[in-house]
Design a protein around this motif. Structure first.
Motif, short mmCIF file in Angstrom:
data_model
loop_
_atom_site.label_atom_id
_atom_site.label_comp_id
_atom_site.label_asym_id
_atom_site.label_seq_id
_atom_site.Cartn_x
_atom_site.Cartn_y
_atom_site.Cartn_z
N SER A 9 0.83 -1.20 0.00
CA SER A 9 0.00 0.00 0.00
C SER A 9 0.87 1.25 0.00
O SER A 9 1.98 1.26 0.53
CB SER A 9 -0.94 -0.03 1.22
N ASN A 10 0.34 2.32 -0.60
CA ASN A 10 1.05 3.59 -0.61
C ASN A 10 1.37 4.06 0.81
O ASN A 10 2.40 4.68 1.05
CB ASN A 10 0.23 4.66 -1.33
N GLU A 11 0.48 3.76 1.74
CA GLU A 11 0.68 4.18 3.12
C GLU A 11 1.90 3.54 3.75
O GLU A 11 2.51 4.12 4.65
CB GLU A 11 -0.56 3.85 3.96
N ASP A 12 2.25 2.34 3.33
CA ASP A 12 3.37 1.60 3.91
C ASP A 12 4.67 1.74 3.13
O ASP A 12 5.73 1.38 3.62
CB ASP A 12 3.02 0.12 4.02
N SER A 13 4.60 2.27 1.91
CA SER A 13 5.76 2.23 1.03
C SER A 13 6.93 3.07 1.53
O SER A 13 8.08 2.64 1.42
CB SER A 13 5.37 2.65 -0.39
N SER A 14 6.67 4.24 2.06
CA SER A 14 7.78 5.09 2.54
C SER A 14 8.52 4.44 3.69
O SER A 14 9.75 4.46 3.74
CB SER A 14 7.25 6.46 2.97
N THR A 15 7.77 3.84 4.61
CA THR A 15 8.40 3.16 5.75
C THR A 15 9.24 1.98 5.27
O THR A 15 10.38 1.80 5.71
CB THR A 15 7.32 2.67 6.73
N ALA A 16 8.69 1.19 4.37
CA ALA A 16 9.42 0.03 3.84
C ALA A 16 10.67 0.47 3.10
O ALA A 16 11.76 -0.10 3.29
CB ALA A 16 8.51 -0.80 2.93
N ASN A 17 10.53 1.47 2.24
CA ASN A 17 11.66 1.98 1.47
C ASN A 17 12.76 2.47 2.40
O ASN A 17 13.94 2.15 2.22
CB ASN A 17 11.17 3.10 0.55
N HIS A 18 12.39 3.25 3.41
CA HIS A 18 13.37 3.79 4.37
C HIS A 18 14.06 2.65 5.12
O HIS A 18 15.28 2.65 5.28
CB HIS A 18 12.67 4.74 5.35
N ASN A 41 -1.16 1.78 -5.37
CA ASN A 41 -0.25 1.08 -4.49
C ASN A 41 1.16 1.30 -5.00
O ASN A 41 1.37 2.04 -5.96
CB ASN A 41 -0.61 -0.41 -4.36
N THR A 42 2.13 0.70 -4.36
CA THR A 42 3.52 0.88 -4.73
C THR A 42 4.17 -0.48 -4.94
O THR A 42 3.93 -1.40 -4.17
CB THR A 42 4.27 1.64 -3.61
N THR A 43 4.96 -0.58 -5.99
CA THR A 43 5.75 -1.78 -6.22
C THR A 43 7.21 -1.42 -6.00
O THR A 43 7.72 -0.48 -6.61
CB THR A 43 5.55 -2.33 -7.64
N LEU A 44 7.87 -2.14 -5.10
CA LEU A 44 9.28 -1.94 -4.84
C LEU A 44 10.06 -3.04 -5.56
O LEU A 44 9.70 -4.21 -5.48
CB LEU A 44 9.58 -2.01 -3.34
N MET A 45 11.12 -2.65 -6.27
CA MET A 45 12.01 -3.59 -6.94
C MET A 45 13.33 -3.57 -6.18
O MET A 45 13.95 -2.52 -6.04
CB MET A 45 12.23 -3.19 -8.40
N ILE A 46 13.75 -4.75 -5.71
CA ILE A 46 14.96 -4.85 -4.91
C ILE A 46 15.83 -5.97 -5.47
O ILE A 46 15.40 -7.12 -5.53
CB ILE A 46 14.62 -5.17 -3.43
N GLY A 47 17.03 -5.63 -5.89
CA GLY A 47 17.98 -6.64 -6.32
C GLY A 47 18.88 -6.99 -5.15
O GLY A 47 19.36 -6.10 -4.45
N CYS A 48 19.08 -8.29 -4.92
CA CYS A 48 19.93 -8.68 -3.79
C CYS A 48 20.52 -10.07 -4.04
O CYS A 48 20.10 -10.79 -4.93
CB CYS A 48 19.15 -8.65 -2.49
N GLU A 62 7.71 -6.37 8.17
CA GLU A 62 7.70 -5.53 9.37
C GLU A 62 7.05 -4.17 9.13
O GLU A 62 6.42 -3.61 10.01
CB GLU A 62 9.16 -5.33 9.83
N SER A 63 7.20 -3.64 7.92
CA SER A 63 6.69 -2.30 7.63
C SER A 63 5.35 -2.28 6.90
O SER A 63 4.83 -1.22 6.58
CB SER A 63 7.73 -1.52 6.81
N SER A 64 4.77 -3.45 6.63
CA SER A 64 3.51 -3.52 5.90
C SER A 64 2.43 -4.10 6.81
O SER A 64 2.46 -5.28 7.11
CB SER A 64 3.65 -4.42 4.66
#
Length: 107
Positions: A9-18, A41-48, A62-64
């Motif tokens: 959700s957009n509401e959780d994306s900033s917290t997750a990103n941070h 909503n927000t889609t985060l792309m993370i390479g790891c 934890e952040s969602s």
């Protein structure tokens, strides 16, 4: 190497990103729209690396947070008039996909 696609959700994306950035993950943030509620909503792309997947997923979890919201339903006809009755649905949380990356190149 893995690519994590996390839809939240957009509401959780900033917290997750941070939180992900604070723990050394590089994140690309995409604005997306869900098909069911047609809400942003927000889609985060993370390479790891393979061994970092569980840590990243834990930080996203934890952040969602899940919560309930009232959304309008399809109009119904009652006693000569149309009505929109709200319906309670669960929103939030995250949907996470983990994909194998065959090749990665940063230029």
């Amino acid at each position: 190497m893995k690519l994590i696609l996390a839809i939240l959700s957009n509401e959780d994306s900033s917290t997750a990103n941070h939180l992900l950035n604070k723990n050394g993950f590089q994140v690309t943030k995409l604005a997306t729209t869900g098909g069911f509620l047609r809400a942003g909503n927000t889609t985060l792309m993370i390479g790891c690396e393979d061994e970092q997947v569980e840590e990243a997923m834990g930080l996203i979890e934890e952040s969602s947070r899940k919560r309930t919201e009232l959304v309008p339903t399809a109009a119904g006809y009652d006693m000569g008039r149309y009505m929109n009755l709200p319906m309670e649905v669960q929103v939030g949380g995250a949907t996470i996909f983990v994909l194998d990356v065959e090749q990665f190149k940063k230029v």
